[in-house]
Design a protein around this motif. Structure first.
Motif, mmCIF file in Angstrom:
data_model
loop_
_atom_site.group_PDB
_atom_site.id
_atom_site.type_symbol
_atom_site.label_atom_id
_atom_site.label_comp_id
_atom_site.label_asym_id
_atom_site.label_seq_id
_atom_site.Cartn_x
_atom_site.Cartn_y
_atom_site.Cartn_z
ATOM 1 N N SER A 190 0.806 -1.227 0.000
ATOM 2 C CA SER A 190 0.000 0.000 0.000
ATOM 3 C C SER A 190 0.834 1.269 0.000
ATOM 4 N N PHE A 191 2.024 1.238 0.632
ATOM 5 C CA PHE A 191 2.730 2.501 0.867
ATOM 6 C C PHE A 191 4.189 2.514 0.439
ATOM 7 N N ALA A 192 4.843 1.389 0.252
ATOM 8 C CA ALA A 192 6.269 1.378 -0.073
ATOM 9 C C ALA A 192 6.539 2.054 -1.402
ATOM 10 N N GLY A 193 7.496 2.978 -1.407
ATOM 11 C CA GLY A 193 7.921 3.641 -2.626
ATOM 12 C C GLY A 193 6.947 4.639 -3.196
ATOM 13 N N LYS A 194 5.834 4.862 -2.545
ATOM 14 C CA LYS A 194 4.829 5.806 -3.068
ATOM 15 C C LYS A 194 5.018 7.150 -2.380
ATOM 16 N N LYS A 195 5.617 8.080 -3.108
ATOM 17 C CA LYS A 195 5.970 9.370 -2.521
ATOM 18 C C LYS A 195 5.037 10.496 -2.958
ATOM 19 N N ASP A 196 3.995 10.181 -3.649
ATOM 20 C CA ASP A 196 3.106 11.231 -4.175
ATOM 21 C C ASP A 196 1.743 11.197 -3.504
ATOM 22 N N SER A 197 1.730 10.783 -2.235
ATOM 23 C CA SER A 197 0.436 10.624 -1.563
ATOM 24 C C SER A 197 0.059 11.831 -0.702
ATOM 25 N N GLU A 198 0.453 13.047 -1.124
ATOM 26 C CA GLU A 198 0.095 14.265 -0.396
ATOM 27 C C GLU A 198 -1.385 14.572 -0.627
ATOM 28 N N GLN A 199 -2.221 13.730 -0.121
ATOM 29 C CA GLN A 199 -3.661 13.863 -0.323
ATOM 30 C C GLN A 199 -4.345 13.994 1.021
ATOM 31 N N GLY A 200 -5.553 14.521 0.999
ATOM 32 C CA GLY A 200 -6.319 14.663 2.222
ATOM 33 C C GLY A 200 -6.737 13.324 2.781
ATOM 34 N N LEU A 201 -7.066 13.332 4.076
ATOM 35 C CA LEU A 201 -7.537 12.116 4.716
ATOM 36 C C LEU A 201 -8.989 11.853 4.359
ATOM 37 N N PRO A 202 -9.334 10.601 4.135
ATOM 38 C CA PRO A 202 -10.749 10.282 3.861
ATOM 39 C C PRO A 202 -11.534 10.160 5.170
ATOM 40 N N TRP A 203 -11.330 11.118 6.043
ATOM 41 C CA TRP A 203 -11.964 11.101 7.363
ATOM 42 C C TRP A 203 -12.969 12.248 7.480
ATOM 43 N N PRO A 204 -14.052 12.027 8.197
ATOM 44 C CA PRO A 204 -15.030 13.109 8.393
ATOM 45 C C PRO A 204 -14.452 14.198 9.296
ATOM 46 N N LYS A 205 -14.706 15.451 8.944
ATOM 47 C CA LYS A 205 -14.195 16.569 9.734
ATOM 48 C C LYS A 205 -15.148 16.990 10.838
ATOM 49 N N TYR A 206 -16.335 16.377 10.851
ATOM 50 C CA TYR A 206 -17.314 16.737 11.878
ATOM 51 C C TYR A 206 -17.910 15.462 12.476
ATOM 52 N N LEU A 207 -18.343 15.549 13.703
ATOM 53 C CA LEU A 207 -19.016 14.433 14.341
ATOM 54 C C LEU A 207 -20.453 14.341 13.825
#
Length: 790
Positions: free
Chosen positions: A472-489
């Motif tokens: 999922s993550f090795a060698g991938k340096k272009d993942s400057e993306q937002g989190l897929p997380w809700p910002k509000y409860l």
């Protein structure tokens, strides 16, 4: 000197100083300043300081026979009023008032409280200042007498020093005292130094040991030189050499204050390469990577991460993975017991654990051990456990396995452990003051270099998880993306929020002012607690997802202690902790130990930028707040380590919601080949708790006043007024001799698995504080996390 025993011949070539401490928070700054003066004369090769408390001896009759061993006495600063005599000063009152015989001849230097007590005994008046000075730097002016008496030899006519005093000495035309030094402020011209004409006794009102005081070392060296000359003239120097029990008595006195190390440091530790599994691969430098990794981990996890990277902080993230081989250490201060068991041991239930703690069942199930011990012995238990686990490898990685968890505010010195459940249950025995778990498997990420490490101390790291991380993550340096997380409860959930009463806060604020004006404290960190009860249960991880986005910080933490498997009939009182703290408390490696006190806060906003915040944070009020805590922290380090340096002085740092004033203090030469000390970072952790930035100074009396007189009423709606997890610390003690602990601020915690949450906020109150200003600062800090619920 740091050794327990000293060669007799060596001792006779040393100047021996008896330091009388009044439980002050600057004591060891003075002690180390004295010990550093090694160039007194050819007859002297070192200075040895023996420190006792003002209540170590109950009367002068016990101390007098020991005085021939000492070349000088230094009576240090401290809280209280010398007019109150023994109540505030212990033996110091009798030392000056009933001086006779050998005591008349022994040189004495009094600092602050010691100076006031000396002058009071000579007939001077000690009274309260109209305008109090705490942590303020003023110019001192010498008179003609100072230039001839020797105490200020080599000084210019004027120099700057730090003042910490609510009281002052009015000597008037006192025929027993000779004025040496003064300063001037809105109170008028004030006496800053004097000597007793008929005795080798000297004193200064200011604090020569403060990091902002000039020529403090020269003052001490001059006093020691005067002492040596005096003792040679009077025969005290020769008489000391003839004392046959010299070594025995000094060694016993040096142990009157217990500073035994938590565990014995070895000269060499085994190399753990064969035992430690480390797999490294390159990943993105995006700090959000930690949270993305958490999304694919199904196992229980503790997270100590950075959601924002700054220089020297927030560069690493750690995901600790407890499993059935992980020992759990919980200390319950209210009943003085420690439990030790394996994580989620299937043979241990909550009801069984409770019965064993209550003494109702002596048959301990599964891996459970119950130890009867107070919080001081709890540290020894941890030391014995870790002593044989320390290994000498991979020290470039901050954490490779070890103890992780939370230490509450009440685990610190001078505090009573008085926790209460917040769920209506009168029994508080299962509310821990400390919760630590030994971790074998962890994921460690270097955000600055873009490296990820899968680490195991027992070669049990999940191969499936490792493979998932690689794919999922090795060698991938272009993942400057937002989190897929809700910002509000979730909008459908309501929250009942209970905050401290403003009148109660105002009352507590005024009492703080009273204590400081009386001389009991220089600074008091008054804190409040807010309780939040959701209308429906929200998983703690879900709240954390919102929190780290609302208030990103260098020390984000997630701890959910599901260490007991729940059954159908009961629900264990799970401790949960969510934090986005900006403040590191203490970081150490095998050789150095660093503290970063934060004191001074300005809320960010459209009208507030870094330049304007810097101007505000460098005003006398904010400067004084930070200086007091900076000097306190130097003291906490100096108690155990002789080499302490201020490496960053009051820098303004920018965070998501506030600007803060930060200093950096570092101790050097821990367990390295320099052999400067027999202590490790964990010893400094123990002796420094509770964090000075969350207490004020002097620490002992201040925390007791806060706990017993102020916050028990102000925060009675939460934990019976105890701070609990808030104001404690969270972090790790790694087996590779590293450690890192952040202060539990900008956090929320729950003792019941998230059924209710508590949020703490507060600020340092000084005599320059205003009620409106402190309320504004407190709400600014509270809002950083409370915004999640509103």
């Amino acid at each position: 000197m740091l050794s327990d025993t000293i060669d007799t011949q060596q001792q006779q070539q040393q100047i021996h100083v008896l330091f009388i401490d009044s439980y002050d928070s600057f004591t060891y700054n003075v002690v180390r300043l004295i010990e550093k003066q090694t160039d007194i004369s050819p007859e002297v090769n070192a200075v040895h300081v023996t420190t006792i408390h003002n209540d170590t001896f109950q009367s002068m009759d016990q101390l007098l026979p020991l005085l021939p061993l000492f070349d000088a006495i230094v009576v240090g600063p401290g809280p209280g009023n010398p007019n109150n005599g023994v109540q505030d000063m212990g033996i110091i009152s009798e030392l000056f008032q009933n001086a006779n015989g050998d005591l008349d001849a022994i040189p004495i230097l009094g600092i602050c409280l010691g100076f006031q007590a000396m002058c009071l005994a000579q007939g001077a008046v000690v009274s309260e200042l109209d305008t109090i000075k705490h942590g303020q730097v003023y110019e001192m002016h010498l008179n003609d007498a100072a230039r001839t008496c020797g105490l200020f030899r080599g000084y210019p006519d004027a120099f700057k020093s730090t003042r910490y005093h609510s009281l002052h000495v009015d000597a008037g035309d006192n025929e027993n005292l000779l004025s040496l030094c003064s300063t001037e402020d809105e109170n008028g011209i004030l006496l800053m130094s004097a000597r007793v004409k008929s005795k080798p006794w000297f004193g200064v009102q200011y604090h020569p040991e403060s990091c902002c005081s000039e020529l403090g070392g020269l003052l001490v060296r001059n006093f020691l030189t005067l002492s040596l000359v005096n003792n040679m003239k009077t025969g005290r120097w020769e008489n000391k050499k003839l004392n046959g029990r010299f070594s025995e008595i000094l060694s016993r006195l040096d142990r009157t204050i217990d500073r035994d190390p938590i565990y014995k440091i070895k000269d060499e530790y085994p190399n753990g390469d064969e035992l430690t599994y480390v797999k490294q691969f390159e990943v993105s430098k995006d700090p959000k990577l930690t949270f993305k990794i958490c999304d694919i981990i199904e196992e229980p996890k503790f997270v100590m991460s950075s959601s924002v990277i700054s220089e020297n902080r927030g560069e690493w993230s750690i995901i600790a993975l407890p499993n059935s081989r992980s020992e759990v250490f919980s200390h319950y201060g209210a009943i003085k017991k420690t439990t030790i068991y394996n994580w989620q041991d299937k043979q241990i239930s909550y009801s069984m654990l409770k019965k064993c703690l209550d003494g109702q069942d002596s048959n301990l199930p599964g891996s459970l051990t119950v130890v009867d011990e107070d919080k001081s012995q709890f540290w020894v238990t941890l030391g014995k456990f870790m002593e044989n686990k320390v290994i000498d490898n991979h020290r470039e990685i901050p954490f490779i396995g070890g103890l992780v968890g939370i230490l509450s505010y009440e685990i610190g010195q001078y505090l009573a452990c008085s926790h209460h459940n917040d769920d209506g249950d009168d029994d508080d025995s299962l509310v821990p003051d400390a919760k630590l778990v030994f971790i074998n498997n962890s994921i460690v990420i270097n955000h600055k270099e873009g490296k990820l490490y899968c680490i195991s101390l027992d070669d049990t790291f999940s191969k499936a998880l490792e493979q998932s991380l690689i794919s999922s993550f090795a060698g991938k340096k272009d993942s400057e993306q937002g989190l897929p997380w809700p910002k509000y409860l979730p909008e459908e959930i309501d929250f009942v929020i209970t905050m401290p009463d403003k009148k109660d806060y105002a009352d507590a604020f005024e009492k703080c002012q009273d204590y400081m004006h009386k001389g009991d404290s220089y600074e008091m960190c008054l804190t409040t607690q807010t309780k939040v009860v959701p209308s429906a249960m929200i998983e703690p991880w879900r709240i954390f997802q919102t929190l780290v986005q609302k208030n990103p910080a260098p020390f984000s933490s997630f701890f959910e202690f599901n260490d007991i498997i729940p059954n159908q009939d009961e629900k264990p009182p799970v401790l949960c902790f969510l934090s986005t703290s900006p403040e590191r408390f203490l970081k150490w490696d095998a050789d150095t130990c660093e503290l970063r006190p934060i004191k001074g806060t300005v809320k960010k906003g459209p009208q507030m930028n870094l330049d304007k915040a810097t101007q505000i944070l460098k005003t006398p009020k904010e400067f004084g707040e930070n200086l007091m805590i900076l000097d306190l922290i130097r003291n906490d380090l100096y108690e155990l380590v002789p080499d302490v340096r201020v490496e960053e002085f009051m820098s303004v740092e920018e965070y998501a919601t506030v600007y803060q004033l930060v200093s950096v203090v570092k101790a050097h030469g821990l367990t390295s080949a320099s052999k400067k000390t027999r202590y490790s970072g964990v010893d400094i952790l123990k002796h420094s708790l509770p964090p000075g930035s969350m207490t004020g100074a002097p620490k002992k009396i201040t925390v007791q006043l806060l706990q017993d007189k102020l916050e028990n009423k102000l925060n009675r709606h939460v934990n019976g007024g105890a701070r609990g997890v808030y104001s404690g610390v969270t972090g790790y003690w790694s087996v590779n001799s590293n450690g890192d602990w952040s202060v539990n601020i900008r956090c929320m915690y729950s003792y019941n698995g998230g059924a209710s949450w508590q949020l703490g906020a507060g600020g340092a109150i000084t005599v320059l504080s205003t009620l409106d200003g402190e309320l504004e600062e407190m709400y600014a800090k509270l809002e950083s996390n409370l915004q999640v619920f509103i």
